[in-house]
Design an enzyme around this catalytic site. Sequence first.
Site, short mmCIF file in Angstrom:
data_model
loop_
_atom_site.label_atom_id
_atom_site.label_comp_id
_atom_site.label_asym_id
_atom_site.label_seq_id
_atom_site.Cartn_x
_atom_site.Cartn_y
_atom_site.Cartn_z
N LYS A 204 0.85 -1.38 0.15
CA LYS A 204 0.04 -0.12 -0.03
C LYS A 204 0.90 1.15 0.08
O LYS A 204 2.12 1.66 0.51
CB LYS A 204 -1.14 0.06 1.12
N ASP A 230 -2.09 -9.87 10.86
CA ASP A 230 -1.28 -8.90 11.40
C ASP A 230 -1.41 -8.71 12.75
O ASP A 230 -2.12 -9.75 13.33
CB ASP A 230 -2.20 -7.27 10.77
N GLY A 237 -10.21 0.29 8.35
CA GLY A 237 -10.46 0.75 7.01
C GLY A 237 -9.06 0.00 6.19
O GLY A 237 -9.80 -0.40 5.24
#
Length: 338
Positions: A204, A230, A237
């Site tokens: 990202k 994670d 989000g």
Amino acid sequence: MSNLKEPKLIAGNANKPLAQNIARRMSMHRGKSIGLVDARVERFNDQEIFVEVYENVRGEDMFIIQPTSNPANDNLMELLIMSDALRRSSASRITAVIPYFGYARQDRRTKARTPISAKLVANMLVEAGIERVLTLDLHATQIQGFFDIPVDNLYASPIFALDIKHQFAGSLEDVMVVSPDVGGVARARELAKRINAPLSIVDKRREKPGEVAEMTVIGNVEGKKCIIVDDMCDTAGTLCKGAEILMEHGASEVHAYISHGVLSGPAVERITNSVMKSLVITDSIQPTEAVLATPNIRILPTAPMFAQAILNIWNGTSVSSLFETETLDPIYEGQFKS
């Protein structure tokens, strides 16, 4: 074995159910009742924290169970004040069991004139009289180096691996582990190795903090059951956007395994409406009623692992043995057996 009589547990208000479950598991292992030390952790009218321990703790090996989750400042102060109370009561050794270590995201200076709050918190814990820290999945493992005392950092990946093998029995060959960013590749690789699955990365790019401008999938996820792994999920989000990107690239379904379910703000609503089939978190942070009521969120218990780790610390035996499936599976007493 330690020459101290028994390990003694005391808990703040951050996650009482987890503390009680740890005490219950330790009682099973020891064959005798181990409860939480009788104490009160209250607030004056101006919200000052007051701690009073009702039992004698002189010469005892004390374990304070207190994650520093939301409200982080209150829970951190509770931990510090409890440690001070125990130190002034002549406890032999004080170990802080911090299932979720708050302020861990502030582990370095990202720009000029910013603090390294994780180091400040480490200094405060040591100054309060804590002699050892037991925690779970630190956001950055180098935080262990912020302390001049022993730090045992447990990992959720062995528990996740047991659950994945149970949940995806018969279709493990279709599973692909996905790191949500380049920084989490080591964590994802560790889980992928445990379940013998391939690895993919969602790269990202951010225009500014908190906003993702572009996501790219590295690796072929077509037809795969993708598992995003994670250490924490805050507003969800990025996690939900990553799940959408994976589905757009041909994934058959997307699941997420997250160590710490911070789940603040709109997180629960986002997860409820997400394309993710399930989000699996641990109970390192006490789940809210909204989290418990969300059908696509599952919670894995950490009490068996923490209970054994506390006993190993007390006994002076290996804590790292808990990273091995052969050790961890029997501790969970067949919970993940078909």
